[in-house]
Design a protein around this motif. Structure first.
Motif, mmCIF file in Angstrom:
data_model
loop_
_atom_site.group_PDB
_atom_site.id
_atom_site.type_symbol
_atom_site.label_atom_id
_atom_site.label_comp_id
_atom_site.label_asym_id
_atom_site.label_seq_id
_atom_site.Cartn_x
_atom_site.Cartn_y
_atom_site.Cartn_z
ATOM 1 N N THR A 8 21.363 22.758 -0.006
ATOM 2 C CA THR A 8 21.307 21.930 1.359
ATOM 3 C C THR A 8 19.858 20.667 -0.074
ATOM 4 N N TRP A 9 19.548 20.070 1.397
ATOM 5 C CA TRP A 9 17.954 19.402 0.359
ATOM 6 C C TRP A 9 17.807 18.913 1.762
ATOM 7 N N ALA A 10 16.132 18.860 2.057
ATOM 8 C CA ALA A 10 15.670 18.312 3.342
ATOM 9 C C ALA A 10 15.697 16.878 3.614
ATOM 10 N N THR A 11 17.001 16.964 4.971
ATOM 11 C CA THR A 11 17.370 15.837 5.320
ATOM 12 C C THR A 11 17.469 15.781 6.445
ATOM 13 N N PRO A 12 17.523 14.677 6.936
ATOM 14 C CA PRO A 12 18.367 15.080 8.477
ATOM 15 C C PRO A 12 19.869 15.760 8.667
ATOM 16 N N ALA A 162 21.822 18.028 16.447
ATOM 17 C CA ALA A 162 22.566 17.009 15.899
ATOM 18 C C ALA A 162 21.615 16.042 15.822
ATOM 19 N N ASN A 163 22.051 15.657 17.335
ATOM 20 C CA ASN A 163 20.864 14.102 17.401
ATOM 21 C C ASN A 163 19.158 14.507 17.363
ATOM 22 N N TRP A 164 18.814 15.808 17.517
ATOM 23 C CA TRP A 164 17.440 15.862 17.310
ATOM 24 C C TRP A 164 17.637 15.862 16.352
ATOM 25 N N SER A 165 17.621 16.407 14.648
ATOM 26 C CA SER A 165 17.904 16.112 13.228
ATOM 27 C C SER A 165 17.054 14.777 13.127
ATOM 28 N N TRP A 166 17.399 13.681 14.062
ATOM 29 C CA TRP A 166 17.551 12.020 13.650
ATOM 30 C C TRP A 166 16.487 11.939 14.268
ATOM 31 N N THR A 167 16.553 12.055 15.016
ATOM 32 C CA THR A 167 16.030 11.442 16.238
ATOM 33 C C THR A 167 14.060 11.908 15.709
ATOM 34 N N ARG A 168 14.394 12.474 16.193
ATOM 35 C CA ARG A 168 12.573 13.451 15.230
ATOM 36 C C ARG A 168 12.646 12.485 14.147
ATOM 37 N N ILE A 169 12.966 11.769 13.243
ATOM 38 C CA ILE A 169 12.364 11.440 12.306
ATOM 39 C C ILE A 169 12.423 9.768 12.882
#
Length: 228
Positions: A8-12, A162-169
């Motif tokens: 992995t890497w630091a992405t949503p 899943a949705n949190w990972s994107w919405t948080r940014i």
């Protein structure tokens, strides 16, 4: 050694896998894939993930079984542990519907908002407006769903992760969540979960969920946001 290797890497999309592992308390061996260095295109990694993106996992307890695509990883881990995904047909479908909402809608649209808002070589106002507006519309869909529901599909599930990972940014895409109180409440609630925050610091902490202060900061690191 743990049974699961996490590439992995630091992405949503990377956080979707690491946060799920943390929430499930599954031990894993971290295998950072520096996508800025192009490691994800190395033949040894392509053998694990044919798409050459992150994340991916290898489950050695299942004979070295490799799984790629973040949503598929989340479903596999949930089914492996019997957690974060209901087993009844309707409950399972509700969770998968909201997971697919992120996979097919929020992720791609917010990813394009990031592209045109952050680092595209030339400013194209129409493109920026298009993808920011669509991202905001998708946030409004989430807000409506969360009006009468603590979580997206009943109990806390992989759909929320899943949705949190994107919405948080949302700030990184230049999209406000003002006047979306139910989304804000849910986001604050999830940000208070220690396992999710640990997952969002894998392999390293980022400041993607903070507003950029300079044009230079707007450009820095954005390619990692676009990569699964």
């Amino acid at each position: 050694m743990a049974d699961i290797d996490l590439y992995t890497w630091a992405t949503p999309n990377g956080w979707k896998a690491s946060a799920t592992l943390e929430e499930l308390a599954l031990p894993y061996n971290l295998k950072p894939i520096d996508i800025n260095a192009g490691i994800q295109k190395d033949p040894s990694y392509i053998a694990i993930n044919p798409n050459g993106r992150i994340p991916a996992i290898v489950d050695h307890s299942a004979g070295g079984f490799a799984i790629f695509e973040s949503g598929a990883i989340m479903i596999y881990l949930a089914e492996k542990t019997g957690k974060l995904l209901p087993t009844d047909a309707k409950g399972r479908s509700r969770v998968i519907q909201w997971l697919m909402f992120q996979m097919g809608g929020l992720g791609p649209m917010q990813g394009q908002a990031n592209v045109f808002y952050r680092y595209f070589p030339e400013k194209i106002p129409a493109a920026i407006e298009r993808y920011q507006k669509e991202t905001r519309r998708l946030y409004e869909v989430l807000n409506t769903q969360l009006k009468d529901s603590e979580y997206l599909a009943g109990d806390f599930s992989i759909a929320d992760i899943a949705n949190w990972s994107w919405t948080r940014i949302h700030n990184w895409a230049g999209v406000s969540i003002d006047e979306l109180p139910h989304l804000q409440r849910w986001l604050d609630q999830l940000e208070a979960r220690p396992a999710l925050i640990r997952g969002a610091a894998i392999p390293d902490p980022t400041d993607y969920n903070k507003p950029a202060k300079t044009d230079e900061e707007k450009v820095s690191g954005i390619q990692s946001i676009l990569t699964k």
